[in-house]
Design an enzyme around this catalytic site. Structure first.
Site, PDB file in Angstrom:
ATOM      1  N   ASN A 109       0.702  -1.226   0.306  1.00  0.00           N
ATOM      2  CA  ASN A 109       0.070  -0.123  -0.088  1.00  0.00           C
ATOM      3  C   ASN A 109       0.718   1.281  -0.048  1.00  0.00           C
ATOM      4  O   ASN A 109       0.638   2.236  -0.617  1.00  0.00           O
ATOM      5  CB  ASN A 109      -0.929   0.092   1.172  1.00  0.00           C
ATOM      6  CG  ASN A 109      -1.876  -1.054   1.214  1.00  0.00           C
ATOM      7  OD1 ASN A 109      -1.797  -2.129   0.292  1.00  0.00           O
ATOM      8  ND2 ASN A 109      -2.679  -1.322   2.151  1.00  0.00           N
ATOM      9  N   THR A 154     -15.664  36.323 -32.979  1.00  0.00           N
ATOM     10  CA  THR A 154     -16.158  36.119 -31.698  1.00  0.00           C
ATOM     11  C   THR A 154     -17.641  35.490 -32.016  1.00  0.00           C
ATOM     12  O   THR A 154     -18.099  36.032 -33.304  1.00  0.00           O
ATOM     13  CB  THR A 154     -16.610  37.227 -30.969  1.00  0.00           C
ATOM     14  OG1 THR A 154     -17.246  38.150 -31.398  1.00  0.00           O
ATOM     15  CG2 THR A 154     -15.217  37.981 -30.218  1.00  0.00           C
ATOM     16  N   HIS A 155     -17.909  34.407 -31.332  1.00  0.00           N
ATOM     17  CA  HIS A 155     -19.191  33.693 -31.992  1.00  0.00           C
ATOM     18  C   HIS A 155     -19.263  33.305 -33.288  1.00  0.00           C
ATOM     19  O   HIS A 155     -20.040  32.958 -34.330  1.00  0.00           O
ATOM     20  CB  HIS A 155     -20.382  34.510 -31.986  1.00  0.00           C
ATOM     21  CG  HIS A 155     -20.693  35.325 -30.730  1.00  0.00           C
ATOM     22  ND1 HIS A 155     -21.294  35.000 -29.426  1.00  0.00           N
ATOM     23  CD2 HIS A 155     -19.955  36.479 -30.309  1.00  0.00           C
ATOM     24  CE1 HIS A 155     -21.283  35.651 -28.626  1.00  0.00           C
ATOM     25  NE2 HIS A 155     -20.367  36.802 -28.945  1.00  0.00           N
ATOM     26  N   SER A 275      -9.144  11.377 -49.209  1.00  0.00           N
ATOM     27  CA  SER A 275     -10.247  10.520 -49.170  1.00  0.00           C
ATOM     28  C   SER A 275     -10.334   9.519 -50.131  1.00  0.00           C
ATOM     29  O   SER A 275      -9.691   9.335 -51.125  1.00  0.00           O
ATOM     30  CB  SER A 275     -11.404  11.348 -49.467  1.00  0.00           C
ATOM     31  OG  SER A 275     -12.509  10.578 -49.812  1.00  0.00           O
ATOM     32  N   LYS A 281      -9.972  15.615 -51.946  1.00  0.00           N
ATOM     33  CA  LYS A 281      -9.954  16.065 -50.183  1.00  0.00           C
ATOM     34  C   LYS A 281      -8.605  16.097 -50.006  1.00  0.00           C
ATOM     35  O   LYS A 281      -7.706  15.481 -50.293  1.00  0.00           O
ATOM     36  CB  LYS A 281     -10.747  14.952 -49.576  1.00  0.00           C
ATOM     37  CG  LYS A 281     -12.193  15.076 -49.874  1.00  0.00           C
ATOM     38  CD  LYS A 281     -12.790  16.341 -49.011  1.00  0.00           C
ATOM     39  CE  LYS A 281     -13.200  15.586 -47.696  1.00  0.00           C
ATOM     40  NZ  LYS A 281     -13.824  16.396 -46.870  1.00  0.00           N
ATOM     41  N   GLU A 288      -8.114  16.530 -36.001  1.00  0.00           N
ATOM     42  CA  GLU A 288      -9.579  15.985 -35.602  1.00  0.00           C
ATOM     43  C   GLU A 288      -9.366  14.933 -34.410  1.00  0.00           C
ATOM     44  O   GLU A 288     -10.293  14.967 -33.447  1.00  0.00           O
ATOM     45  CB  GLU A 288     -10.153  15.542 -36.883  1.00  0.00           C
ATOM     46  CG  GLU A 288     -10.546  16.598 -37.966  1.00  0.00           C
ATOM     47  CD  GLU A 288     -11.138  15.757 -39.263  1.00  0.00           C
ATOM     48  OE1 GLU A 288     -11.796  14.926 -39.110  1.00  0.00           O
ATOM     49  OE2 GLU A 288     -10.890  16.511 -40.344  1.00  0.00           O
TER      50      GLU A 288
HETATM   51  N1  ARG Z   1      -1.483  -3.639  -7.211  1.00  0.00           N
HETATM   52  C1  ARG Z   1      -2.000  -2.899  -6.185  1.00  0.00           C
HETATM   53  C2  ARG Z   1      -2.246  -1.468  -6.528  1.00  0.00           C
HETATM   54  O1  ARG Z   1      -2.070  -1.184  -7.832  1.00  0.00           O
HETATM   55  C3  ARG Z   1      -0.900  -2.983  -5.148  1.00  0.00           C
HETATM   56  C4  ARG Z   1      -1.414  -2.754  -3.759  1.00  0.00           C
HETATM   57  C5  ARG Z   1      -1.789  -4.114  -3.306  1.00  0.00           C
HETATM   58  N2  ARG Z   1      -2.298  -4.073  -1.888  1.00  0.00           N
HETATM   59  C6  ARG Z   1      -3.177  -4.611  -1.352  1.00  0.00           C
HETATM   60  N3  ARG Z   1      -3.277  -4.691  -0.269  1.00  0.00           N
HETATM   61  N4  ARG Z   1      -3.807  -5.681  -2.050  1.00  0.00           N
HETATM   62  O2  ARG Z   1      -3.077  -0.770  -6.145  1.00  0.00           O
END
Ligand code: ARG
Length: 449
Positions: A109, A154-155, A275, A281, A288
């Protein structure tokens, strides 16, 4: 076996794995993952978990893993769930059991949040460089057309004469703000969640500031926020959208101005398409596409904000959705930008066509300014010139072709000098205050840029 498999009796189901694994897209963060882990080896040593030699061994191992990625020889195996597990698995194969110590006091995490912040910083640098190129191309074209006069709208209605350099420079400032946004957002991205653990922080005592500094970051202040915060992703998605919107608006101008009814711009052969049916064209397809892709950039932003909005405290797997959205937005821009740069470098402006499109009604404001210069209140001048415009319209003549005698009937302030006042050159030249369309003001703008 999965990294976290100890408490499970069965391996994850194949379909579940396909949903859960982020490796297919997050493998491109291999460099940032190694970078974050290398910084973390110093923390582990400082906290007394590993010796200086072990830290060194881990760093060598991590660099060996990085080398495999760079040489494209890294081999993934089915249990590599994401880039973090893949790197750690391979590290352990290279350095042995010691590799298992790397994750002490760390969670994926705080790891993924760190990696992605590093990735966003790198992406921001690439975008910044591309925008810089784009702006240089705009300045180069603008410089060549400081004196070129074209209709301003403008517009989408003919409004006043402007200089083509001024028109081009208007886009310069949009992209300049985007670069400003990138550097401003970069300050908030530059925080290291390392040491936040899964959510509660780390029992290892080391100087988080020192470790963050190894990444060029400051340490985050709250572990719960640190693993949950994806503001930096949302901001980057917004900046990408804003750049996309600016490119889209430029695209819109170029599409119109390269239409033969305007003819202001001719796109180079290499950046136009024909085209399959209509031999005559010549389409501005790339512009685009730039316009069209803005929709997808905005979609990525909206989608991810929607993912974020209902999330409860700290890390939730929903957050894994951050990466594909941002990868796509950055990749999209990095595909469009080189082409738009090349288009700006090679397109030809056609001053004759611009000139031919100027109509004398665009000098109506100047005629009012003339009366104002002679002392008439602007509101009254506006009304008087309105009458002259109507008269010219009825007779089917240009504003400057209305005889002085008739002008005098509308206001005694009209004199013979009105003729020299009412030229397109004088019109633009008068708008010479800072930020105006006069060649002198645009020269100043270009110099500053
Ligand atoms: N692959 C996870 C992500 O991209 C990594 C963190 C995973 N953490 C966990 N507690 N499963 O967020």
């Amino acid at each position: 076996m999965a990294l976290w498999g100890g408490r499970f009796e069965f391996e994850p189901d194949e379909a579940m794995r396909r949903l859960n694994d982020s490796l297919p897209f997050d493998k491109r963060m291999y460099k940032q993952d190694v970078q974050g882990s290398i910084a973390y080896t110093y923390a582990l040593h400082e906290a007394g978990i590993i010796t200086a030699e072990e830290a060194e061994t881990l760093r060598n191992g991590l660099n060996a893993v990085l080398a495999e990625f760079e040489a494209d020889t890294f081999v993934f195996i089915p249990t590599d769930e994401d880039i973090h597990t893949a790197v750690e698995r391979r590290l352990t194969e290279i350095v042995g059991m010691l590799g298992g110590k790397l994750h002490t006091g760390r969670s994926r995490n705080d790891q993924v949040a760190t990696d992605f912040r590093l990735w966003v910083w790198d992406a921001s640098t690439s975008l910044n460089k591309a925008l810089n190129q784009l702006m240089k191309s705009l300045v180069r074209q603008a410089e060549a057309h400081i004196e070129t006069i074209m209709p301003g709208y403008t517009h989408v209605q003919p409004a006043q004469p402007i200089t083509a350099g001024h028109w081009l420079m208007s886009y310069f400032w949009m992209f300049n703000r985007d670069r400003w946004r990138l550097s401003d957002a970069g300050e908030r991205t530059g925080y290291s969640p390392l040491g936040s653990g899964a959510l509660a922080g780390t029992p290892l005592m080391y100087d988080r500031e020192k470790i963050a500094d190894k990444l060029g970051f400051l340490p985050t202040q709250n572990s719960l926020d640190a693993v949950a915060d994806r503001d930096f992703v949302a901001e980057m998605l917004f900046i990408c959208s804003m750049i996309g919107v600016h490119l889209s608006r430029l695209g819109e101008d170029i599409v119109w101005y390269s239409n033969p009814n305007f003819g202001y711009i001719t796109l180079d052969d290499r950046y136009s398409t024909g085209s399959s049916l209509m031999p005559q064209k010549r389409n501005a397809d790339p512009m685009e596409l730039a316009r069209g892709k803005a929709g997808r950039l905005i979609g990525n932003l909206t989608g991810f904000l929607t993912t974020l909005k209902g999330l409860p405290s700290t890390y939730n797997k929903d957050l894994q959705e951050d990466k594909e959205a941002l990868f796509d937005s950055v990749d999209t821009l990095m595909t469009i930008l080189p082409v738009v740069i090349a288009i700006l470098e090679t397109l030809k402006l056609n001053p004759d066509k611009m000139r031919a499109a100027l109509t004398e009604d665009m000098l109506a404001t100047d005629m009012a300014d003339y009366l104002v210069a002679k002392g008439m209140p602007f509101r009254e001048a506006h009304h008087v010139v309105g009458q002259v415009v109507r008269l010219a319209g009825e007779r089917g003549i240009g504003l400057t072709k209305v005889p002085l005698d008739d002008l005098k009937k509308s206001s005694v302030l009209f004199d013979a000098d009105v003729a020299e006042w009412l030229t397109f050159e004088k019109s633009v030249a008068r708008r010479a205050n800072f930020g105006g369309t006069a060649p002198d003001a645009v020269r100043e703008q270009v110099e500053f840029a």
